[in-house]
Design a protein around this motif. Sequence first.
Motif, PDB file in Angstrom:
ATOM      1  N   SER A 217       0.766  -1.121  -0.075  1.00 51.44           N
ATOM      2  CA  SER A 217       0.082  -0.232  -0.066  1.00 51.44           C
ATOM      3  C   SER A 217       0.704   1.383   0.035  1.00 51.44           C
ATOM      4  O   SER A 217       0.681   2.421  -0.524  1.00 51.44           O
ATOM      5  CB  SER A 217      -0.922  -0.082   1.291  1.00 51.44           C
ATOM      6  N   ASN A 218       1.891   1.013   0.682  1.00 51.32           N
ATOM      7  CA  ASN A 218       2.692   2.249   0.844  1.00 51.32           C
ATOM      8  C   ASN A 218       3.473   2.470  -0.684  1.00 51.32           C
ATOM      9  O   ASN A 218       3.756   3.641  -1.019  1.00 51.32           O
ATOM     10  CB  ASN A 218       3.913   1.957   1.880  1.00 51.32           C
ATOM     11  N   PHE A 219       3.970   1.525  -0.933  1.00 48.15           N
ATOM     12  CA  PHE A 219       4.624   1.725  -2.420  1.00 48.15           C
ATOM     13  C   PHE A 219       3.805   2.278  -3.406  1.00 48.15           C
ATOM     14  O   PHE A 219       3.983   3.003  -4.123  1.00 48.15           O
ATOM     15  CB  PHE A 219       5.138   0.143  -2.949  1.00 48.15           C
TER      16      PHE A 219
ATOM     17  N   VAL B  64      -2.101   4.726   7.098  1.00 47.13           N
ATOM     18  CA  VAL B  64      -3.222   4.092   8.196  1.00 47.13           C
ATOM     19  C   VAL B  64      -3.818   5.226   8.941  1.00 47.13           C
ATOM     20  O   VAL B  64      -4.991   5.309   9.197  1.00 47.13           O
ATOM     21  CB  VAL B  64      -2.393   3.294   9.192  1.00 47.13           C
ATOM     22  N   THR B  65      -2.869   6.139   9.230  1.00 48.29           N
ATOM     23  CA  THR B  65      -3.533   7.290  10.526  1.00 48.29           C
ATOM     24  C   THR B  65      -3.622   8.650   9.770  1.00 48.29           C
ATOM     25  O   THR B  65      -4.498   9.236  10.664  1.00 48.29           O
ATOM     26  CB  THR B  65      -2.027   7.291  11.401  1.00 48.29           C
ATOM     27  N   SER B  66      -3.469   8.883   8.610  1.00 51.07           N
ATOM     28  CA  SER B  66      -3.764  10.315   8.056  1.00 51.07           C
ATOM     29  C   SER B  66      -5.298  10.462   7.947  1.00 51.07           C
ATOM     30  O   SER B  66      -5.884   9.695   7.258  1.00 51.07           O
ATOM     31  CB  SER B  66      -2.711  10.682   7.093  1.00 51.07           C
TER      32      SER B  66
ATOM     33  N   ALA C 100      -6.181  13.031   6.117  1.00 50.71           N
ATOM     34  CA  ALA C 100      -6.363  13.702   4.649  1.00 50.71           C
ATOM     35  C   ALA C 100      -7.089  12.916   3.730  1.00 50.71           C
ATOM     36  O   ALA C 100      -6.989  11.720   3.779  1.00 50.71           O
ATOM     37  CB  ALA C 100      -5.015  14.187   4.165  1.00 50.71           C
ATOM     38  N   ALA C 101      -7.685  13.659   2.967  1.00 56.02           N
ATOM     39  CA  ALA C 101      -8.715  12.992   2.057  1.00 56.02           C
ATOM     40  C   ALA C 101      -8.109  11.910   1.124  1.00 56.02           C
ATOM     41  O   ALA C 101      -8.608  10.606   1.039  1.00 56.02           O
ATOM     42  CB  ALA C 101      -9.482  14.024   1.326  1.00 56.02           C
ATOM     43  N   ARG C 102      -7.002  12.453   0.708  1.00 56.46           N
ATOM     44  CA  ARG C 102      -6.327  11.143  -0.168  1.00 56.46           C
ATOM     45  C   ARG C 102      -5.990  10.085   0.311  1.00 56.46           C
ATOM     46  O   ARG C 102      -5.867   8.716  -0.064  1.00 56.46           O
ATOM     47  CB  ARG C 102      -5.365  12.013  -0.934  1.00 56.46           C
ATOM     48  N   PHE C 103      -5.573   9.862   1.660  1.00 53.78           N
ATOM     49  CA  PHE C 103      -5.454   8.712   2.426  1.00 53.78           C
ATOM     50  C   PHE C 103      -6.618   8.044   3.049  1.00 53.78           C
ATOM     51  O   PHE C 103      -6.708   6.928   2.899  1.00 53.78           O
ATOM     52  CB  PHE C 103      -4.712   9.409   3.718  1.00 53.78           C
ATOM     53  N   ALA C 104      -7.574   8.826   3.400  1.00 54.55           N
ATOM     54  CA  ALA C 104      -8.846   8.257   3.637  1.00 54.55           C
ATOM     55  C   ALA C 104      -9.461   7.733   2.602  1.00 54.55           C
ATOM     56  O   ALA C 104      -9.933   6.631   2.636  1.00 54.55           O
ATOM     57  CB  ALA C 104      -9.669   9.282   4.528  1.00 54.55           C
TER      58      ALA C 104
ATOM     59  N   TRP D 165      -5.583  -5.736   5.373  1.00 54.83           N
ATOM     60  CA  TRP D 165      -5.934  -4.221   5.570  1.00 54.83           C
ATOM     61  C   TRP D 165      -6.658  -3.780   6.518  1.00 54.83           C
ATOM     62  O   TRP D 165      -6.453  -2.857   7.235  1.00 54.83           O
ATOM     63  CB  TRP D 165      -6.743  -3.832   4.096  1.00 54.83           C
ATOM     64  N   LYS D 166      -7.717  -4.866   6.850  1.00 56.73           N
ATOM     65  CA  LYS D 166      -8.634  -4.372   7.962  1.00 56.73           C
ATOM     66  C   LYS D 166      -7.915  -4.188   9.393  1.00 56.73           C
ATOM     67  O   LYS D 166      -7.987  -3.259  10.144  1.00 56.73           O
ATOM     68  CB  LYS D 166      -9.737  -5.238   8.238  1.00 56.73           C
ATOM     69  N   LYS D 167      -7.027  -5.163   9.445  1.00 56.28           N
ATOM     70  CA  LYS D 167      -6.061  -5.129  10.624  1.00 56.28           C
ATOM     71  C   LYS D 167      -5.261  -3.931  10.743  1.00 56.28           C
ATOM     72  O   LYS D 167      -5.072  -3.394  11.866  1.00 56.28           O
ATOM     73  CB  LYS D 167      -5.293  -6.474  10.659  1.00 56.28           C
ATOM     74  N   THR D 168      -4.614  -3.491   9.826  1.00 55.46           N
ATOM     75  CA  THR D 168      -3.800  -2.655   9.559  1.00 55.46           C
ATOM     76  C   THR D 168      -4.509  -1.228   9.763  1.00 55.46           C
ATOM     77  O   THR D 168      -4.302  -0.309  10.785  1.00 55.46           O
ATOM     78  CB  THR D 168      -2.956  -2.546   8.337  1.00 55.46           C
ATOM     79  N   PHE D 169      -5.541  -1.046   8.946  1.00 53.44           N
ATOM     80  CA  PHE D 169      -6.397   0.138   8.930  1.00 53.44           C
ATOM     81  C   PHE D 169      -7.000   0.444  10.128  1.00 53.44           C
ATOM     82  O   PHE D 169      -7.220   1.566  10.747  1.00 53.44           O
ATOM     83  CB  PHE D 169      -7.188   0.489   7.914  1.00 53.44           C
ATOM     84  N   SER D 170      -7.356  -0.726  11.028  1.00 55.08           N
ATOM     85  CA  SER D 170      -8.195  -0.444  12.161  1.00 55.08           C
ATOM     86  C   SER D 170      -7.390   0.287  13.344  1.00 55.08           C
ATOM     87  O   SER D 170      -7.809   0.516  14.253  1.00 55.08           O
ATOM     88  CB  SER D 170      -8.507  -1.755  12.767  1.00 55.08           C
TER      89      SER D 170
END
Lengths: 520, 459
Positions: free
Chosen positions: A451-453, B247-249, B251-255, B277-282
Motif C-alpha cells: 500500500s505504501n509503495f 493508516v493514520t492520516s 487527509a482525504a487522499r489517505f482516507a 488491510w482491516k487489521k492494519t487500517f483499524s
Amino acid sequence: MTQARTPWIVKLHGCHIFWVVFLYTIYMADRNPELRSAAQLVRRATLSNSQALVKSLASLSRAQAVDSLLARPLDTAKVPPFLLELKPKDIVTYKRTNKGKELQWWAQKAIFSTNPLQERMAFFFHTFLTSHQSSGGNIGVGNQIDLFRANSLGNFRTLLKGFLKNTTLIVYLNANTSTAKNPNENLARELMELFSLGVGNYSEADVRSAALGLSGWKTAYADKKGSNVTVDGTVIFQYRKAKAAQPAKDGKEAQKAEVATHRKEDDGTFVKDPKGIYVADLDGEGNHKPKIVFDQQTLISEYDPARGHQEAETFLGESKVWTLDSIADRVCDHPATHARITSLLWYHLAGVRLSKEKAKTEGSWWASQDLEMKPLIKRILNDPSLNETYYSRPRSGFEYYCAAFSAIGRKQEQVSTSDIKKLGQGLYEPPNVAGWPDDRWLLAESMLQRSNFAFGINKTNSTVLTTPETEDILDRCGLYEIGQTSLAAIADVEKSTLSDEEKTFLRWRVILNSPEFHLL
Amino acid sequence: MSDPQINEPTSNADAASPSVKLSVTRRRFLLGLLTSGAVGAGAFLALSQNKSGISSDSATSPASTLPVGTSSQQRITSPSTTVKEIDPREQAGLLVPGDPKNRVLVVVTLQGGNDCLSTVIPRNDGAYYDARPKLAIPEADVLPYSDDFGLSPHLERIHGRQFAVVHGVGHGNDGTQSHFDMEKRCERGDAAGATGTRTGFLARVVDQLDDANSPLVGVSVAGHSPWFNGANASVLGFQNFNELNIVTSDAARFADYRGALLQNQGGPMTTQMLTSWKKTFSLSSSLPGKEYKFDPKVHPEGTPTQLLQQLSMATEFIKADNGTRVIHARIGGFDTHTNHANRHAQLMKGVDYAIDHFLTQMEEIGREQDVCVAMTSEFGRRVAENGSGFDHGAGSTLCVVGPVHPGDHGEPASLTDLANGNLRTNVLYSSYLATLAEKWCGVEAGAVMEGEPELLDFV
C-alpha cells in the motif's frame, strides 16, 4: 464502467492447499481474448509484465508464444565489477567495491532484459538456492548472479554444481570451515533438504557422509592468498570516518586526528574534500593500512585435498570416495530431486501445487530430458490447465516490485534496491536459508508495504500517472481479466472529492492494490 | 509454568488494581533503595552479590541467608493455612511486574557483537586488566552495582534504574564467529543451531499471545525483523512513522485510499488481503501516530538517535494501547574491530539515553510495571584486545531493564578458562529467551522453544 459484468465463478482448485482459486469469466467481452491469454503468459513467464511484450505475443498461439520466449538469445551481460576509484593525494589509487550495486544491476535486468524468461528463471533459482549478501562479500554474489543468469535456461546439474562452488554459498553455509577432521554439516544438510531431495529422502548418516565429501572446499584470493594484495598495482583500503584529535584525558592516551581527504556524495561517489568525512583506515602509527583486497577475478573457491576427506563413505546407498561433483551428480540422479524441483517450478510458474503422484510423474519426465530446463518450462507453460487458472498465487515482494515498476513506466536508473527491500524481498537477503515463505505475501506487513509503495508513486517519479483512463491503466498493469468488485472499487474513485489529478493517482493506486495485481 | 508465582505477582490485589497502581519512578526507585528498611535494601544488595543468581536451590547462596529469599519470590507460611507470596522487589520499594495481560516485551538487539566486557565490567578480576592493557575500562570509572561487577561509565542512567544482568549467555561452545550464523540462532531462539526451526522466536511468542481483539500483537520498529519471521499473528515492521501515514492520516487522499482498498470484497484471495488491510487500517482510530513526529531537537545536542527514534515509536504503540505485546528494536555498529574505545562509548551513551528516555515515558503514562527491555547481541567479543579493538567472540552478558529481580544472574564466564580466546557459555541463549517468554510474557516456554530450556530468575 458501463460494460456488462458477468458474475464470478467460484471453484475450489482441487490440488491447492492454501489458496482458494477463482476461475474468472472474462470482463469486457470486447477486449481481445488473445491479449488476455498473452498477458497471462507474460505475467507468469516474466517479471517485467511488459505491455509491449503482451502485444507482441498476442497474435501467436500459446505454443508459438512460449517457443518465441524460449528462442530468444540469452542476455550474456555479466555483473560489472562496480569498483569505486579513489585517489587520496600523494599516496596511491584506492579502489573499493561499491556494495549493493550488483543487486541493483540484476533488478534492472529483471525488468529490462532482452530475455525476460531468462530473468524470471534466474530469480526462480534464487528463491530456493539461497545465499545471503552478508556472506563473503559481494564479489561472490555477483558471480552467483552471473551463474544463475547464464544457466537459468540450461541444465540444472550444471547450475547446481556451479552453485555449490560459489564463494558466497561456501561462506554462507560454513563450507569454508569444513574439514575432514571437523566436517560442518550445514551445506550438506541444506543441499539435500532445500537444494535438491527434500526432507524425508535422506538419513542423518547421508548428511554426515555428504559433509565429509564436501569438506576441503574453501574460498581464497587467487593472486596472493591470505595477504594484503594489490590489484593492477593499486591498493584497496577500507574507508572510515574522520576523527578530530583527542587530547590525553583521564588516563586515556591522546589520539591523532585522522585526516579526511574524501567526502561521500549522495550518488555514492567520493570527491576530494579536506573537510570530508571519509578517509583511509589508519593503523596505530597513523599510517595507511591496507585491508582485504579483492576484485571480481581474485576471490575464488578451491579444493584443498589436505583438508578434504579421501576415504570411501556410504551416501544415498552407494559407497565410494565422494567429491563435490559426484555428490551433486548423485542428488541430481535421485527421483526425489526430480519431483521436488519440478514441483517448485510448477508452483513458481503456474501457481499449482502438484500432488505427490503428479510430482513423481512430472519429475520422471523431466529426468528423461536430462534435467534441461527449457523442456520443463515449455511443458508447464503449454499445459492446458494454465488457461483455467488465473491468479493462483500471490506475487512475491520482488515480483510485485518488477510488475508495478514496469506498469508505472519508471526508467532503468530508478530501480531501487531499497524499495525492493521495503517490499520484503531484498535480493540476497532471504530471511533464512529456506528462502522467503510463500505464505507471507498477503499478511498485514506485506499489504502495508505494498500500500505504501503504491501510494508513493506520483507524477514526478512515474511519468505515466497522468494516464486518466481506467482501461489504459488496466492494460499497463496487464490486467485483462478483472473481477467486478475490483472494478467497483475503481469506479468508486469517481465519488471522491479529490481533484481530477488526485483522482487519477488514486485510480492507479487502487489498481496496483487490486487483488488481481497482487497475484500471478 | 515452572513457577507460577512469578507469573502472577499481582496476586496481591492492590498491586494489580489499576486504581492503586504502583508507580515507581526512577527517583522513587533510588529513594526506595536509600530509605527502605534493612530488609528491602539488604535484599537488593544480596541480589547484587548473588553472582550465580539462579541458585535459589543452593544452600550456600549468600542470599539464602536473607529473610526475603533469593531472586525468586519466597513463600512465608503463616501458622494458618493461608499462603502469602511476598515479592522481594515490593518490599524493597522496587517495581513489580504488572498484570501479565498488559505486559510488553521490548527486545533491543545490539547488532554487530557487543563487547560485554566493556558493558558489564568484572571490576575486581585482574585477568580483565591483563587481557586488555589499553582498552580495559579503569576500575575508577566503572559504575559498581555489586561486589564484583559494574556497568560501563556511559550507562549512568540505566545504572540508576532497576536492572538485571545475566552472565555467561551464549550459543554453546561450538558456535561459529559468524555474525550471520549467530544472529540466526538468536533470532530463532535456537541456541545450538540444531533444532532446525526456521521461525523467529518472537514470531512464536506473538502467535501464542495472538488475540482476536489485538490488531497488532508484534511490532518491529527497526524495519523488517527476522525475529518475527513466520508469524501468523498480526505483525508490522517499519522504520519510520511516515510508513503509517496511509493508516493514520485523516487527509482525504489517505482516507479515500483506505476506503477504496477496503472495497475489495470478492476477488481472488481477497479474504486474506482484506483481513490484512482491516487489521492494519483499524489501527487508525487509536494510533496517535498521526501527530507524532520524531524531533531530535528536544533531546540534548549530540544525542545518538538511532535507538532513541525507534523506542520513541515504540512508545507511541504502547500509548495507543492496541494490544501490542512484543516490540523489536535494533541498533547497529557494535562490530568494534577498530577504534573500540570511542565507538563503544558512543554506542553505550545512545543505548543508555534511549532506554532511559523510553522508560521515563512509560512512567509518565503509568506503564512502567508493564514494560521490560531485554538486550540481545549475537555474540560478545574476544577477551584480549587486538590493536584498537576486539575480534568476534562468543559468550556474552546481557542486561534487562524494568521490573526485574535486580542484580547478577546466570553464571559469569571465567576470563582465564577460555574457548579459543572467547568466553565460554554457562547459560544458553535459549534459557534467556525462554525466561522472557514464560516469566515475562506469560507464554509457556515449551510452546515456543524446543527442548526444555532451564528458566532463570531474573524476572
